[in-house]
Design a protein around this motif. Structure first.
Motif, PDB file in Angstrom:
ATOM      1  N   ILE A 153      23.430  10.901  -9.418  1.00 56.38           N
ATOM      2  CA  ILE A 153      22.487  10.835 -10.541  1.00 56.38           C
ATOM      3  C   ILE A 153      23.162  11.478 -11.735  1.00 56.38           C
ATOM      4  CG2 ILE A 153      20.163  11.424 -11.322  1.00 56.38           C
ATOM      5  CD1 ILE A 153      19.528  11.958  -8.289  1.00 56.38           C
ATOM      6  N   GLY A 154      23.800  10.677 -12.585  1.00 57.45           N
ATOM      7  CA  GLY A 154      24.602  11.257 -13.649  1.00 57.45           C
ATOM      8  C   GLY A 154      25.746  12.054 -13.044  1.00 57.45           C
ATOM      9  N   ARG A 155      25.760  13.371 -13.268  1.00 58.51           N
ATOM     10  CA  ARG A 155      26.796  14.232 -12.709  1.00 58.51           C
ATOM     11  C   ARG A 155      26.294  15.036 -11.500  1.00 58.51           C
ATOM     12  NH1 ARG A 155      30.954  14.785 -16.731  1.00 58.51           N
ATOM     13  NH2 ARG A 155      30.269  14.024 -18.772  1.00 58.51           N
ATOM     14  N   ILE A 156      25.129  14.668 -10.986  1.00 55.84           N
ATOM     15  CA  ILE A 156      24.518  15.393  -9.871  1.00 55.84           C
ATOM     16  C   ILE A 156      24.501  14.505  -8.629  1.00 55.84           C
ATOM     17  CG2 ILE A 156      22.323  16.353  -9.019  1.00 55.84           C
ATOM     18  CD1 ILE A 156      21.810  17.351 -11.857  1.00 55.84           C
ATOM     19  N   THR A 157      24.749  15.093  -7.474  1.00 58.35           N
ATOM     20  CA  THR A 157      24.749  14.347  -6.217  1.00 58.35           C
ATOM     21  C   THR A 157      23.534  14.723  -5.381  1.00 58.35           C
ATOM     22  OG1 THR A 157      27.167  14.237  -6.161  1.00 58.35           O
ATOM     23  CG2 THR A 157      26.018  13.900  -4.078  1.00 58.35           C
ATOM     24  N   MET A 158      22.846  13.698  -4.852  1.00 55.99           N
ATOM     25  CA  MET A 158      21.725  13.904  -3.939  1.00 55.99           C
ATOM     26  C   MET A 158      22.169  13.536  -2.533  1.00 55.99           C
ATOM     27  SD  MET A 158      17.991  11.995  -3.845  1.00 55.99           S
ATOM     28  CE  MET A 158      18.621  10.554  -2.957  1.00 55.99           C
ATOM     29  N   GLN A 159      21.923  14.430  -1.575  1.00 51.74           N
ATOM     30  CA  GLN A 159      22.294  14.176  -0.198  1.00 51.74           C
ATOM     31  C   GLN A 159      21.295  14.810   0.753  1.00 51.74           C
ATOM     32  OE1 GLN A 159      26.125  16.234  -0.519  1.00 51.74           O
ATOM     33  NE2 GLN A 159      25.366  17.834   0.843  1.00 51.74           N
ATOM     34  N   ARG A 160      21.417  14.467   2.029  1.00 49.41           N
ATOM     35  CA  ARG A 160      20.622  15.123   3.067  1.00 49.41           C
ATOM     36  C   ARG A 160      21.237  16.484   3.332  1.00 49.41           C
ATOM     37  NH1 ARG A 160      20.865  15.509   8.872  1.00 49.41           N
ATOM     38  NH2 ARG A 160      18.815  15.316   9.873  1.00 49.41           N
ATOM     39  N   LYS A 161      20.428  17.515   3.489  1.00 48.76           N
ATOM     40  CA  LYS A 161      20.970  18.853   3.687  1.00 48.76           C
ATOM     41  C   LYS A 161      21.830  18.929   4.942  1.00 48.76           C
ATOM     42  CE  LYS A 161      19.729  23.708   4.226  1.00 48.76           C
ATOM     43  NZ  LYS A 161      20.382  23.876   5.532  1.00 48.76           N
ATOM     44  N   GLY A 162      21.281  18.485   6.078  1.00 49.20           N
ATOM     45  CA  GLY A 162      22.046  18.520   7.315  1.00 49.20           C
ATOM     46  C   GLY A 162      22.244  19.929   7.836  1.00 49.20           C
ATOM     47  N   GLY A 163      23.082  20.069   8.866  1.00 51.26           N
ATOM     48  CA  GLY A 163      23.361  21.371   9.464  1.00 51.26           C
ATOM     49  C   GLY A 163      22.157  21.962  10.156  1.00 51.26           C
ATOM     50  N   ASP A 164      22.062  23.285  10.126  1.00 48.15           N
ATOM     51  CA  ASP A 164      20.923  24.027  10.690  1.00 48.15           C
ATOM     52  C   ASP A 164      20.682  23.717  12.167  1.00 48.15           C
ATOM     53  OD1 ASP A 164      20.627  25.141   8.231  1.00 48.15           O
ATOM     54  OD2 ASP A 164      18.759  24.145   7.720  1.00 48.15           O
ATOM     55  N   ASN A 165      21.741  23.306  12.884  1.00 46.29           N
ATOM     56  CA  ASN A 165      21.635  22.997  14.319  1.00 46.29           C
ATOM     57  C   ASN A 165      20.540  21.978  14.619  1.00 46.29           C
ATOM     58  OD1 ASN A 165      23.710  24.787  15.176  1.00 46.29           O
ATOM     59  ND2 ASN A 165      22.309  26.514  14.937  1.00 46.29           N
ATOM     60  N   GLY A 166      20.349  21.044  13.675  1.00 44.66           N
ATOM     61  CA  GLY A 166      19.394  19.980  13.901  1.00 44.66           C
ATOM     62  C   GLY A 166      17.941  20.354  13.699  1.00 44.66           C
ATOM     63  N   ARG A 167      17.668  21.549  13.156  1.00 47.48           N
ATOM     64  CA  ARG A 167      16.276  21.941  12.909  1.00 47.48           C
ATOM     65  C   ARG A 167      15.660  21.088  11.803  1.00 47.48           C
ATOM     66  NH1 ARG A 167      18.732  27.057  13.635  1.00 47.48           N
ATOM     67  NH2 ARG A 167      18.855  27.389  11.376  1.00 47.48           N
ATOM     68  N   GLU A 168      14.343  21.188  11.643  1.00 49.39           N
ATOM     69  CA  GLU A 168      13.642  20.370  10.669  1.00 49.39           C
ATOM     70  C   GLU A 168      14.158  20.584   9.248  1.00 49.39           C
ATOM     71  OE1 GLU A 168      11.055  17.929  10.812  1.00 49.39           O
ATOM     72  OE2 GLU A 168      11.940  17.900  12.809  1.00 49.39           O
ATOM     73  N   THR A 169      14.667  21.797   8.968  1.00 47.46           N
ATOM     74  CA  THR A 169      15.182  22.078   7.624  1.00 47.46           C
ATOM     75  C   THR A 169      16.403  21.225   7.286  1.00 47.46           C
ATOM     76  OG1 THR A 169      16.371  23.952   8.599  1.00 47.46           O
ATOM     77  CG2 THR A 169      14.298  24.430   7.475  1.00 47.46           C
ATOM     78  N   ALA A 170      17.055  20.658   8.306  1.00 54.68           N
ATOM     79  CA  ALA A 170      18.203  19.780   8.055  1.00 54.68           C
ATOM     80  C   ALA A 170      17.774  18.498   7.348  1.00 54.68           C
ATOM     81  CB  ALA A 170      18.900  19.439   9.364  1.00 54.68           C
ATOM     82  N   LYS A 171      16.479  18.175   7.400  1.00 56.78           N
ATOM     83  CA  LYS A 171      15.968  16.940   6.807  1.00 56.78           C
ATOM     84  C   LYS A 171      15.569  17.105   5.341  1.00 56.78           C
ATOM     85  CE  LYS A 171      14.185  15.435  11.302  1.00 56.78           C
ATOM     86  NZ  LYS A 171      12.973  15.084  12.083  1.00 56.78           N
ATOM     87  N   GLN A 172      15.875  18.242   4.761  1.00 61.11           N
ATOM     88  CA  GLN A 172      15.561  18.444   3.351  1.00 61.11           C
ATOM     89  C   GLN A 172      16.496  17.621   2.465  1.00 61.11           C
ATOM     90  OE1 GLN A 172      15.955  22.767   3.191  1.00 61.11           O
ATOM     91  NE2 GLN A 172      13.753  22.967   2.959  1.00 61.11           N
TER      92      GLN A 172
END
Length: 271
Positions: free
Chosen positions: A238-257
């Motif tokens: 998005i312009g000079r900003i990148t949007m991605q899935r957070k990932g990591g966190d050993n597969g916890r729900e926070t990885a889906k942020q």
């Protein structure tokens, strides 16, 4: 002699592995380094009468040093600003002197080619904030893994944006293109009352050796420049900003942020 040599090698190995850091420890150290910068900036502002950097920052903010009566800086909590500075100007009467508050968001740069996380939240939060339409929201659910893939994907638990059908890709790109400036503004400036009107980028090794202080509106304009497009990895630029899935966190729900990242060092080259 060989026994002594073997013991020496064993000792050095123990020292080496004893000093090895886990990714969590490295992440913690990065965070602590960031807080040190916030402390340093706060302390420099509070010593503004003798600190040359603080004097320059106040002048960039539009204040004349000869008109300043006092400066008080602190670290607020829960706001976009990392440091808040209260500047009291001299007045003819002491009963009602002019007071200005300036919030500053600080971005630490350890590498000129690295990226800095600027925001991460659950997808539902962004859907509410930006009124993301259902078709785009469903696509992003597959992107972060809230909805499992309905066809073959590079990862079993989610899809990349370039794996979606072309029509859906177009809808995602069109939405973020139409709302690009507002999205970048919310990411950098915040969408509430306590936003930071200034962005401070600092490249720090042992001491502050390179910095840039800019109005947040100028930073928003700069990082909004460029089109919205899918990256080769299937994320969104998005312009000079990148949007991605957070990932990591050993597969916890926070990885889906959803996570948004930028390279603050790019501001160093802006005149």
């Amino acid at each position: 002699m060989l026994k002594i040599l073997a013991l020496t090698i064993l000792f050095n190995c123990l020292v080496f592995f004893g000093q090895a850091q886990t990714p969590q420890q490295i992440g913690s150290k990065t965070a602590k380094d960031g807080f040190k910068n916030e402390d340093a900036m706060r302390d420099k502002f509070n010593a503004w009468q003798t600190d040359d950097d603080a004097k320059k920052w106040l002048e960039i903010m539009g204040f004349k040093l000869s008109q300043i009566s006092s400066v008080f800086a602190e670290k607020p909590h829960g706001y976009k600003a990392d440091v808040e500075v209260k500047i009291t100007l001299k007045a003819k009467t002491e009963t009602n002197p002019p007071v200005f508050k300036e919030g500053i968001s600080i971005k630490l740069v350890s590498s000129l080619t690295g990226f800095n996380q600027i925001d991460k939240r659950r997808l539902a939060t962004y859907v509410r904030m930006w009124k993301i339409p259902p078709a785009v929201a469903e696509a992003l659910k597959k992107f972060v893994g809230e909805t499992l893939p309905n066809k073959a994907s590079r990862e079993a638990n989610r899809m990349f944006l370039n794996e979606l059908d072309k029509e859906t890709q177009t809808k995602v790109i069109e939405f973020f293109t139409e709302n690009k400036f507002q999205i970048v503004s919310d990411l950098l400036k915040g969408d509430g009352e306590f936003f930071a009107p200034w962005l401070f980028v600092v490249q720090k090794e042992s001491v502050i050796n390179r910095w840039k202080l800019v109005k947040i509106d100028d930073a928003i304009k700069f990082f909004s420049e460029g089109k919205v497009e899918l990256t080769a990895r299937g994320n969104l630029r998005i312009g000079r900003i990148t949007m991605q899935r957070k990932g990591g966190d050993n597969g916890r729900e926070t990885a889906k942020q959803l996570q948004f990242k930028m390279n603050p060092a790019e501001l160093f080259d802006v005149k």
